[in-house]
Design a protein around this motif. Structure first.
Motif, PDB file in Angstrom:
ATOM      1  N   TRP A  26       0.849  -1.186   0.000  1.00  0.00           N
ATOM      2  CA  TRP A  26       0.000   0.000   0.000  1.00  0.00           C
ATOM      3  C   TRP A  26       0.889   1.242   0.000  1.00  0.00           C
ATOM      4  O   TRP A  26       1.923   1.291   0.672  1.00  0.00           O
ATOM      5  N   ILE A  27       0.457   2.277  -0.735  1.00  0.00           N
ATOM      6  CA  ILE A  27       1.242   3.498  -0.883  1.00  0.00           C
ATOM      7  C   ILE A  27       0.440   4.683  -0.347  1.00  0.00           C
ATOM      8  O   ILE A  27      -0.707   4.904  -0.781  1.00  0.00           O
ATOM      9  N   PRO A  28       0.992   5.466   0.589  1.00  0.00           N
ATOM     10  CA  PRO A  28       0.303   6.689   1.021  1.00  0.00           C
ATOM     11  C   PRO A  28       0.348   7.717  -0.109  1.00  0.00           C
ATOM     12  O   PRO A  28       1.425   8.193  -0.475  1.00  0.00           O
ATOM     13  N   ALA A  29      -0.816   8.067  -0.659  1.00  0.00           N
ATOM     14  CA  ALA A  29      -0.841   8.775  -1.935  1.00  0.00           C
ATOM     15  C   ALA A  29      -1.242  10.242  -1.835  1.00  0.00           C
ATOM     16  O   ALA A  29      -0.673  11.084  -2.531  1.00  0.00           O
ATOM     17  N   PHE A  30      -2.235  10.557  -1.005  1.00  0.00           N
ATOM     18  CA  PHE A  30      -2.679  11.953  -0.927  1.00  0.00           C
ATOM     19  C   PHE A  30      -3.474  12.166   0.347  1.00  0.00           C
ATOM     20  O   PHE A  30      -3.835  11.210   1.057  1.00  0.00           O
ATOM     21  N   MET A  31      -3.729  13.428   0.642  1.00  0.00           N
ATOM     22  CA  MET A  31      -4.531  13.780   1.809  1.00  0.00           C
ATOM     23  C   MET A  31      -6.003  13.641   1.438  1.00  0.00           C
ATOM     24  O   MET A  31      -6.422  14.093   0.367  1.00  0.00           O
ATOM     25  N   PRO A  32      -6.820  13.018   2.285  1.00  0.00           N
ATOM     26  CA  PRO A  32      -8.231  12.850   1.939  1.00  0.00           C
ATOM     27  C   PRO A  32      -8.945  14.146   1.595  1.00  0.00           C
ATOM     28  O   PRO A  32      -9.824  14.162   0.715  1.00  0.00           O
ATOM     29  N   ASP A  33      -8.570  15.257   2.245  1.00  0.00           N
ATOM     30  CA  ASP A  33      -9.274  16.502   1.959  1.00  0.00           C
ATOM     31  C   ASP A  33      -8.795  17.193   0.691  1.00  0.00           C
ATOM     32  O   ASP A  33      -9.263  18.285   0.355  1.00  0.00           O
ATOM     33  N   GLU A  34      -7.874  16.559  -0.050  1.00  0.00           N
ATOM     34  CA  GLU A  34      -7.493  17.107  -1.354  1.00  0.00           C
ATOM     35  C   GLU A  34      -8.582  16.909  -2.389  1.00  0.00           C
ATOM     36  O   GLU A  34      -8.552  17.561  -3.450  1.00  0.00           O
ATOM     37  N   TYR A 133      -3.326   0.906  -3.711  1.00  0.00           N
ATOM     38  CA  TYR A 133      -2.576  -0.325  -3.965  1.00  0.00           C
ATOM     39  C   TYR A 133      -2.433  -0.467  -5.477  1.00  0.00           C
ATOM     40  O   TYR A 133      -3.437  -0.518  -6.203  1.00  0.00           O
ATOM     41  N   MET A 134      -1.195  -0.527  -5.965  1.00  0.00           N
ATOM     42  CA  MET A 134      -0.919  -0.559  -7.399  1.00  0.00           C
ATOM     43  C   MET A 134      -0.508  -1.937  -7.890  1.00  0.00           C
ATOM     44  O   MET A 134      -0.138  -2.100  -9.054  1.00  0.00           O
ATOM     45  N   GLY A 135      -0.548  -2.938  -7.020  1.00  0.00           N
ATOM     46  CA  GLY A 135      -0.092  -4.272  -7.391  1.00  0.00           C
ATOM     47  C   GLY A 135      -1.128  -5.077  -8.144  1.00  0.00           C
ATOM     48  O   GLY A 135      -2.199  -4.593  -8.513  1.00  0.00           O
ATOM     49  N   THR A 136      -0.814  -6.355  -8.341  1.00  0.00           N
ATOM     50  CA  THR A 136      -1.635  -7.232  -9.166  1.00  0.00           C
ATOM     51  C   THR A 136      -2.546  -8.150  -8.374  1.00  0.00           C
ATOM     52  O   THR A 136      -3.346  -8.884  -8.964  1.00  0.00           O
ATOM     53  N   ARG A 137      -2.452  -8.130  -7.059  1.00  0.00           N
ATOM     54  CA  ARG A 137      -3.282  -9.024  -6.264  1.00  0.00           C
ATOM     55  C   ARG A 137      -4.759  -8.636  -6.347  1.00  0.00           C
ATOM     56  O   ARG A 137      -5.103  -7.456  -6.279  1.00  0.00           O
ATOM     57  N   ALA A 138      -5.612  -9.642  -6.446  1.00  0.00           N
ATOM     58  CA  ALA A 138      -7.044  -9.375  -6.425  1.00  0.00           C
ATOM     59  C   ALA A 138      -7.478  -8.869  -5.060  1.00  0.00           C
ATOM     60  O   ALA A 138      -8.371  -8.022  -4.940  1.00  0.00           O
ATOM     61  N   GLU A 139      -6.836  -9.377  -4.022  1.00  0.00           N
ATOM     62  CA  GLU A 139      -7.111  -8.932  -2.650  1.00  0.00           C
ATOM     63  C   GLU A 139      -5.849  -8.284  -2.105  1.00  0.00           C
ATOM     64  O   GLU A 139      -4.846  -8.962  -1.849  1.00  0.00           O
ATOM     65  N   PRO A 140      -5.845  -6.959  -1.929  1.00  0.00           N
ATOM     66  CA  PRO A 140      -4.630  -6.285  -1.457  1.00  0.00           C
ATOM     67  C   PRO A 140      -4.229  -6.769  -0.063  1.00  0.00           C
ATOM     68  O   PRO A 140      -5.060  -7.262   0.709  1.00  0.00           O
ATOM     69  N   PRO A 141      -2.951  -6.617   0.276  1.00  0.00           N
ATOM     70  CA  PRO A 141      -2.511  -6.985   1.629  1.00  0.00           C
ATOM     71  C   PRO A 141      -3.051  -5.991   2.657  1.00  0.00           C
ATOM     72  O   PRO A 141      -3.718  -5.015   2.312  1.00  0.00           O
ATOM     73  N   ALA A 142      -2.743  -6.241   3.921  1.00  0.00           N
ATOM     74  CA  ALA A 142      -3.172  -5.334   4.988  1.00  0.00           C
ATOM     75  C   ALA A 142      -2.324  -4.064   4.968  1.00  0.00           C
ATOM     76  O   ALA A 142      -1.177  -4.056   4.500  1.00  0.00           O
ATOM     77  N   LEU A 143      -2.892  -2.990   5.482  1.00  0.00           N
ATOM     78  CA  LEU A 143      -2.149  -1.738   5.606  1.00  0.00           C
ATOM     79  C   LEU A 143      -1.073  -1.865   6.692  1.00  0.00           C
ATOM     80  O   LEU A 143      -1.291  -2.518   7.715  1.00  0.00           O
ATOM     81  N   ASP A 394       2.956  -9.781   3.462  1.00  0.00           N
ATOM     82  CA  ASP A 394       2.038 -10.756   4.059  1.00  0.00           C
ATOM     83  C   ASP A 394       2.206 -10.863   5.570  1.00  0.00           C
ATOM     84  O   ASP A 394       1.544 -11.683   6.209  1.00  0.00           O
ATOM     85  N   ASN A 395       3.083 -10.038   6.124  1.00  0.00           N
ATOM     86  CA  ASN A 395       3.315 -10.060   7.571  1.00  0.00           C
ATOM     87  C   ASN A 395       3.353  -8.628   8.098  1.00  0.00           C
ATOM     88  O   ASN A 395       4.388  -8.137   8.560  1.00  0.00           O
ATOM     89  N   PRO A 396       2.234  -7.921   8.038  1.00  0.00           N
ATOM     90  CA  PRO A 396       2.241  -6.520   8.495  1.00  0.00           C
ATOM     91  C   PRO A 396       2.572  -6.374   9.972  1.00  0.00           C
ATOM     92  O   PRO A 396       2.944  -5.292  10.419  1.00  0.00           O
ATOM     93  N   ALA A 397       2.463  -7.457  10.728  1.00  0.00           N
ATOM     94  CA  ALA A 397       2.795  -7.387  12.150  1.00  0.00           C
ATOM     95  C   ALA A 397       4.270  -7.051  12.379  1.00  0.00           C
ATOM     96  O   ALA A 397       4.641  -6.586  13.453  1.00  0.00           O
ATOM     97  N   CYS A 398       5.121  -7.270  11.362  1.00  0.00           N
ATOM     98  CA  CYS A 398       6.542  -6.976  11.552  1.00  0.00           C
ATOM     99  C   CYS A 398       6.791  -5.481  11.721  1.00  0.00           C
ATOM    100  O   CYS A 398       7.846  -5.070  12.206  1.00  0.00           O
ATOM    101  N   TYR A 399       5.827  -4.634  11.318  1.00  0.00           N
ATOM    102  CA  TYR A 399       5.972  -3.191  11.498  1.00  0.00           C
ATOM    103  C   TYR A 399       5.560  -2.738  12.896  1.00  0.00           C
ATOM    104  O   TYR A 399       5.771  -1.581  13.255  1.00  0.00           O
TER     105      TYR A 399
END
Length: 445
Positions: A26-34, A133-143, A394-399
């Protein structure tokens, strides 16, 4: 570094190894209020590709290819209507999934809207940011979240965006290079400006400009510790890199939660996205009660424009030499440039759009940079050659329970033991300790 490795690490467009790596996350792309409900769409460039973000009148958010599927006119000029955005050229309308839902230029017998779809990205709003999410997965990974939930539980998160006019990697490398702080930012300070015997973030940096270093590999990326004498103790600065483009700098006490993303817009521009708690750490004041010149100045932003690269630009930029004052440089400040982030911006942008790393001469102070480059290269080539899923996808817990900061420790205390003990507290005993012996990225031949 070879030209080939430099290209591998810096190029993020479609079809590149590093670009493929980043598209897994997942990529942080913009501010929601933009983007306002029913309002104008937003031109959005990410990893060398151009998209359009829009919020329908009902508040739902979409991010789609900016080109209409009919004749490729830009949907930036489109009408934001209920249920989607309509191209003004021939009236074709697309919903936020990219599906064409109206084709008014075709009679009913040749209407084929059900077969037409433009690219649309999964989008999520969380932690004060709109993510894609710009990848190819049908189901994106967790944030990822770097324990931002803990900050949100007690106070609002602080979120800022700032564009940098250079390649993402040289911008990121400035954030994991702790040695430069004593020169670029604090070069005008002297130890006698502080209370004698005081333990101060800025005092220790100036008293010893060449600390010792250790850099380690981790599940999520790399980490470092730079340490130097501070009275009878050692002053430690612990910083982090997390794949694919996150850093955590030691500008606060070790318990602080703040992460910074260096998101490539294209190979010559990056967006710095900072998410975390409010600053509560060291002061820049001296014993006279005055700030170190150049460290506390405000940052002035230019008005945002609708250009692909028109968002979150600062007024100090390469076209005006970052507003450097040679008089201030010779009389009161080390760099002559106001504000610590602007000083960082000036030196990394001065390297050119993409630095030629074949010209470098590295030293022991660059341990973290060398290890991080190796980690990135390994992750990108392992994905390209063997399909190895990059760390953290696939292991967001590592963050979780990853922190950066500074600490004062007695010489006999191992800094990593201290860090792991603190991590156990943050995680309530569930976090796996960082191991010096662990090697995740093979050493180069």
């Amino acid at each position: 570094m070879s030209p080939e490795d430099n290209a591998l690490l810096t190029q993020t467009g479609p079809g590149t190894p590093m670009g493929a790596l980043m598209r897994e996350y997942w990529i942080p792309a913009f501010m929601p209020d933009e983007v306002k409900a029913g309002g104008a769409p937003l031109r959005l460039r990410l990893l060398g590709e151009n998209f359009l973000a829009f919020r329908s009148p009902d508040g739902s958010l979409g991010v789609v290819d900016h080109r209409c599927a009919h004749r490729c006119a830009s949907l930036f000029y489109g009408r934001n209507e209920e249920g989607g955005i309509r191209c003004v050229y021939h009236g074709w309308k697309f919903d936020r999934t990219g599906q064409c839902i109206e084709m008014p230029s075709e009679p009913p017998e040749t209407d084929y809207k059900d077969k037409v779809k433009i690219r649309a990205l999964p989008v999520a709003e969380r932690y004060g940011v709109a993510w894609v999410y710009m990848g190819t997965r049908a189901e994106p990974p967790a944030l990822p979240h770097f324990d931002w939930d803990e900050v949100e539980a007690g106070q609002p998160l602080t979120v800022t965006f700032m564009m940098r006019e250079c390649n993402w990697l040289q911008a990121l490398e400035g954030d994991i290079d702790t040695c430069h702080v004593g020169f670029l930012h604090l070069g005008a300070a002297t130890p006698d400006q502080f209370e004698e015997g005081s333990i101060n973030y800025y005092r220790q940096m100036r008293e010893n400009l060449a600390p010792k270093y250790e850099a380690l590999e981790t599940d999520y990326g790399t980490m470092y510790c730079a340490y130097r004498p501070a009275g009878d103790n050692l002053y430690h600065r612990i910083g982090q890199f997390a794949l694919p483009f996150w850093t955590m700098a030691p500008s606060e006490p070790l318990d602080h939660i703040r992460a910074r993303a260096w998101v490539p817009l294209d190979d010559h521009h990056a967006m710095l996205v900072t998410i975390g708690g409010p600053r509560t750490g060291a002061t820049t004041l001296t014993k006279a009660g005055k700030p170190i010149p150049g460290t506390t100045s405000p940052i002035n932003f230019l008005p945002n424009t609708t250009d692909w690269l028109g968002r979150f630009r600062i007024d100090a930029n390469p076209r005006n030499d970052h507003l450097i004052s040679r008089e201030a440089q010779s009389t009161q400040s080390y760099s002559g440039i106001e504000a610590i982030p602007v000083q960082d911006q000036a030196v990394t942008e001065s390297m050119g759009p993409v630095v030629d790393r074949t010209m470098e001469h590295l030293g022991t102070s660059d341990r973290m940079i060398v290890l991080t480059r190796r980690r990135l290269k390994w992750a990108a080539t392992a994905l390209r050659d063997d399909g190895v899923v990059p760390p953290g996808v696939d292991n967001p817990a590592c963050y979780h329970n990853v922190r950066a900061g500074y600490a004062l420790l007695p010489p006999e205390q191992d800094w990593l033991d201290f860090y792991n003990a603190r991590r156990a507290v943050w995680s309530r005993g569930t976090a796996e300790p960082v191991d010096r012996k662990r090697r995740l990225a093979p050493a180069p031949a």
